[in-house]
Motif scaffolding. Sequence first.
Motif, PDB file in Angstrom:
ATOM      1  N   LEU A  34      -6.518  -5.115  -8.261  1.00  0.00           N
ATOM      2  CA  LEU A  34      -6.688  -3.664  -8.265  1.00  0.00           C
ATOM      3  C   LEU A  34      -6.284  -3.085  -9.615  1.00  0.00           C
ATOM      4  O   LEU A  34      -5.262  -3.472 -10.180  1.00  0.00           O
ATOM      5  CB  LEU A  34      -5.822  -3.018  -7.178  1.00  0.00           C
ATOM      6  CG  LEU A  34      -6.286  -3.177  -5.743  1.00  0.00           C
ATOM      7  CD1 LEU A  34      -5.249  -2.601  -4.793  1.00  0.00           C
ATOM      8  CD2 LEU A  34      -7.631  -2.504  -5.536  1.00  0.00           C
ATOM      9  N   ARG A  35      -7.095  -2.172 -10.092  1.00  0.00           N
ATOM     10  CA  ARG A  35      -6.749  -1.481 -11.332  1.00  0.00           C
ATOM     11  C   ARG A  35      -5.468  -0.665 -11.108  1.00  0.00           C
ATOM     12  O   ARG A  35      -5.187  -0.246  -9.989  1.00  0.00           O
ATOM     13  CB  ARG A  35      -7.890  -0.562 -11.758  1.00  0.00           C
ATOM     14  CG  ARG A  35      -9.145  -1.312 -12.168  1.00  0.00           C
ATOM     15  CD  ARG A  35     -10.201  -0.355 -12.695  1.00  0.00           C
ATOM     16  NE  ARG A  35     -11.435  -1.029 -12.998  1.00  0.00           N
ATOM     17  CZ  ARG A  35     -11.697  -1.630 -14.165  1.00  0.00           C
ATOM     18  NH1 ARG A  35     -10.788  -1.618 -15.123  1.00  0.00           N
ATOM     19  NH2 ARG A  35     -12.857  -2.224 -14.366  1.00  0.00           N
ATOM     20  N   ARG A  36      -4.724  -0.441 -12.178  1.00  0.00           N
ATOM     21  CA  ARG A  36      -3.440   0.271 -12.074  1.00  0.00           C
ATOM     22  C   ARG A  36      -3.580   1.661 -11.476  1.00  0.00           C
ATOM     23  O   ARG A  36      -2.690   2.146 -10.802  1.00  0.00           O
ATOM     24  CB  ARG A  36      -2.796   0.410 -13.454  1.00  0.00           C
ATOM     25  CG  ARG A  36      -2.280  -0.865 -14.023  1.00  0.00           C
ATOM     26  CD  ARG A  36      -1.607  -0.670 -15.367  1.00  0.00           C
ATOM     27  NE  ARG A  36      -2.337   0.260 -16.228  1.00  0.00           N
ATOM     28  CZ  ARG A  36      -1.768   1.262 -16.885  1.00  0.00           C
ATOM     29  NH1 ARG A  36      -0.483   1.470 -16.782  1.00  0.00           N
ATOM     30  NH2 ARG A  36      -2.489   2.055 -17.651  1.00  0.00           N
TER      31      ARG A  36
ATOM     32  N   VAL B 234      -5.748   2.712  -9.259  1.00  0.00           N
ATOM     33  CA  VAL B 234      -6.389   2.733  -7.943  1.00  0.00           C
ATOM     34  C   VAL B 234      -5.357   2.320  -6.892  1.00  0.00           C
ATOM     35  O   VAL B 234      -4.700   1.284  -7.027  1.00  0.00           O
ATOM     36  CB  VAL B 234      -7.594   1.770  -7.888  1.00  0.00           C
ATOM     37  CG1 VAL B 234      -8.165   1.698  -6.484  1.00  0.00           C
ATOM     38  CG2 VAL B 234      -8.663   2.199  -8.875  1.00  0.00           C
ATOM     39  N   ASN B 235      -5.227   3.139  -5.870  1.00  0.00           N
ATOM     40  CA  ASN B 235      -4.331   2.820  -4.757  1.00  0.00           C
ATOM     41  C   ASN B 235      -5.177   2.599  -3.513  1.00  0.00           C
ATOM     42  O   ASN B 235      -6.115   3.352  -3.251  1.00  0.00           O
ATOM     43  CB  ASN B 235      -3.357   3.976  -4.515  1.00  0.00           C
ATOM     44  CG  ASN B 235      -2.513   4.244  -5.740  1.00  0.00           C
ATOM     45  OD1 ASN B 235      -1.782   3.389  -6.199  1.00  0.00           O
ATOM     46  ND2 ASN B 235      -2.639   5.438  -6.282  1.00  0.00           N
ATOM     47  N   VAL B 236      -4.835   1.557  -2.766  1.00  0.00           N
ATOM     48  CA  VAL B 236      -5.540   1.264  -1.521  1.00  0.00           C
ATOM     49  C   VAL B 236      -4.496   1.208  -0.412  1.00  0.00           C
ATOM     50  O   VAL B 236      -3.467   0.540  -0.543  1.00  0.00           O
ATOM     51  CB  VAL B 236      -6.317  -0.067  -1.610  1.00  0.00           C
ATOM     52  CG1 VAL B 236      -6.963  -0.412  -0.281  1.00  0.00           C
ATOM     53  CG2 VAL B 236      -7.377   0.010  -2.707  1.00  0.00           C
ATOM     54  N   PHE B 237      -4.778   1.919   0.666  1.00  0.00           N
ATOM     55  CA  PHE B 237      -3.865   1.997   1.792  1.00  0.00           C
ATOM     56  C   PHE B 237      -4.533   1.459   3.046  1.00  0.00           C
ATOM     57  O   PHE B 237      -5.707   1.728   3.301  1.00  0.00           O
ATOM     58  CB  PHE B 237      -3.443   3.447   2.039  1.00  0.00           C
ATOM     59  CG  PHE B 237      -2.570   4.004   0.959  1.00  0.00           C
ATOM     60  CD1 PHE B 237      -1.197   4.030   1.124  1.00  0.00           C
ATOM     61  CD2 PHE B 237      -3.103   4.490  -0.218  1.00  0.00           C
ATOM     62  CE1 PHE B 237      -0.375   4.551   0.125  1.00  0.00           C
ATOM     63  CE2 PHE B 237      -2.301   4.999  -1.225  1.00  0.00           C
ATOM     64  CZ  PHE B 237      -0.925   5.030  -1.050  1.00  0.00           C
ATOM     65  N   VAL B 238      -3.774   0.714   3.823  1.00  0.00           N
ATOM     66  CA  VAL B 238      -4.198   0.265   5.148  1.00  0.00           C
ATOM     67  C   VAL B 238      -3.194   0.860   6.122  1.00  0.00           C
ATOM     68  O   VAL B 238      -1.993   0.593   6.020  1.00  0.00           O
ATOM     69  CB  VAL B 238      -4.206  -1.274   5.268  1.00  0.00           C
ATOM     70  CG1 VAL B 238      -4.506  -1.705   6.689  1.00  0.00           C
ATOM     71  CG2 VAL B 238      -5.213  -1.877   4.292  1.00  0.00           C
ATOM     72  N   ALA B 239      -3.689   1.699   7.020  1.00  0.00           N
ATOM     73  CA  ALA B 239      -2.807   2.359   7.994  1.00  0.00           C
ATOM     74  C   ALA B 239      -1.643   3.068   7.298  1.00  0.00           C
ATOM     75  O   ALA B 239      -0.489   2.913   7.673  1.00  0.00           O
ATOM     76  CB  ALA B 239      -2.296   1.351   9.027  1.00  0.00           C
TER      77      ALA B 239
ATOM     78  N   VAL C 287      -1.179  -1.271  -0.137  1.00  0.00           N
ATOM     79  CA  VAL C 287      -1.340  -2.727  -0.091  1.00  0.00           C
ATOM     80  C   VAL C 287      -0.548  -3.428  -1.182  1.00  0.00           C
ATOM     81  O   VAL C 287      -0.238  -4.612  -1.048  1.00  0.00           O
ATOM     82  CB  VAL C 287      -2.827  -3.155  -0.139  1.00  0.00           C
ATOM     83  CG1 VAL C 287      -3.586  -2.581   1.044  1.00  0.00           C
ATOM     84  CG2 VAL C 287      -3.481  -2.807  -1.450  1.00  0.00           C
ATOM     85  N   ARG C 288      -0.165  -2.709  -2.235  1.00  0.00           N
ATOM     86  CA  ARG C 288       0.656  -3.333  -3.281  1.00  0.00           C
ATOM     87  C   ARG C 288       2.031  -3.737  -2.748  1.00  0.00           C
ATOM     88  O   ARG C 288       2.679  -4.610  -3.294  1.00  0.00           O
ATOM     89  CB  ARG C 288       0.817  -2.386  -4.466  1.00  0.00           C
ATOM     90  CG  ARG C 288      -0.416  -2.307  -5.330  1.00  0.00           C
ATOM     91  CD  ARG C 288      -0.110  -1.588  -6.645  1.00  0.00           C
ATOM     92  NE  ARG C 288      -1.227  -1.687  -7.553  1.00  0.00           N
ATOM     93  CZ  ARG C 288      -2.230  -0.815  -7.613  1.00  0.00           C
ATOM     94  NH1 ARG C 288      -2.246   0.223  -6.814  1.00  0.00           N
ATOM     95  NH2 ARG C 288      -3.208  -0.975  -8.472  1.00  0.00           N
TER      96      ARG C 288
ATOM     97  N   LEU D 245      -4.541  -7.727  -2.050  1.00  0.00           N
ATOM     98  CA  LEU D 245      -5.904  -7.866  -1.545  1.00  0.00           C
ATOM     99  C   LEU D 245      -5.980  -8.782  -0.328  1.00  0.00           C
ATOM    100  O   LEU D 245      -6.961  -8.752   0.406  1.00  0.00           O
ATOM    101  CB  LEU D 245      -6.826  -8.376  -2.657  1.00  0.00           C
ATOM    102  CG  LEU D 245      -7.010  -7.420  -3.841  1.00  0.00           C
ATOM    103  CD1 LEU D 245      -7.853  -8.077  -4.930  1.00  0.00           C
ATOM    104  CD2 LEU D 245      -7.635  -6.113  -3.399  1.00  0.00           C
ATOM    105  N   ALA D 246      -4.947  -9.577  -0.099  1.00  0.00           N
ATOM    106  CA  ALA D 246      -4.906 -10.464   1.068  1.00  0.00           C
ATOM    107  C   ALA D 246      -4.361  -9.760   2.313  1.00  0.00           C
ATOM    108  O   ALA D 246      -4.249 -10.374   3.378  1.00  0.00           O
ATOM    109  CB  ALA D 246      -4.064 -11.697   0.757  1.00  0.00           C
ATOM    110  N   THR D 247      -4.032  -8.487   2.207  1.00  0.00           N
ATOM    111  CA  THR D 247      -3.499  -7.730   3.340  1.00  0.00           C
ATOM    112  C   THR D 247      -4.493  -7.746   4.495  1.00  0.00           C
ATOM    113  O   THR D 247      -5.661  -7.395   4.324  1.00  0.00           O
ATOM    114  CB  THR D 247      -3.208  -6.269   2.932  1.00  0.00           C
ATOM    115  OG1 THR D 247      -2.246  -6.279   1.866  1.00  0.00           O
ATOM    116  CG2 THR D 247      -2.684  -5.458   4.094  1.00  0.00           C
ATOM    117  N   PRO D 248      -4.040  -8.164   5.677  1.00  0.00           N
ATOM    118  CA  PRO D 248      -4.936  -8.167   6.850  1.00  0.00           C
ATOM    119  C   PRO D 248      -5.331  -6.757   7.257  1.00  0.00           C
ATOM    120  O   PRO D 248      -4.551  -5.812   7.101  1.00  0.00           O
ATOM    121  CB  PRO D 248      -4.093  -8.814   7.957  1.00  0.00           C
ATOM    122  CG  PRO D 248      -2.939  -9.449   7.271  1.00  0.00           C
ATOM    123  CD  PRO D 248      -2.727  -8.705   5.995  1.00  0.00           C
ATOM    124  N   VAL D 249      -6.545  -6.647   7.775  1.00  0.00           N
ATOM    125  CA  VAL D 249      -7.059  -5.372   8.261  1.00  0.00           C
ATOM    126  C   VAL D 249      -7.548  -5.589   9.689  1.00  0.00           C
ATOM    127  O   VAL D 249      -8.402  -6.442   9.935  1.00  0.00           O
ATOM    128  CB  VAL D 249      -8.214  -4.858   7.373  1.00  0.00           C
ATOM    129  CG1 VAL D 249      -8.714  -3.521   7.879  1.00  0.00           C
ATOM    130  CG2 VAL D 249      -7.778  -4.754   5.927  1.00  0.00           C
TER     131      VAL D 249
END
Length: 91
Positions: free
Chosen positions: A53-55, A57-62, A66-67, A72-76
């Motif tokens: 992930l670029r610095r 960009v934030n990705v959230f699961v629930a 995810v950081r 990126l291996a975080t289960p969904v």
Amino acid sequence: MSVTVRVPTTLRTLTAGSAEVAVDGRTVAEVLDGLEGAHPGFKERLLDDGGQLRRFVNVFVADDDVRFLQGLATPVSDGETVAIIPAVAGG
């Protein structure tokens, strides 16, 4: 496994204006692969040359970044929401 991806305004040109799209995936990486397959152009904007992930960009699961999980291996889980949120800077 179908999940909902929340797309920020700045990337909605890739989804024909849709704020949310459904894709399949068991991990964040698989979700991003599904997003790229359905709407080409996402990966180059979200991932760096090393595939991370670029610095800015934030990705959230629930609501969890995810950081602080498994990246990126975080289960969904099926039916989960994945939110892409670009960092905002300014002063």
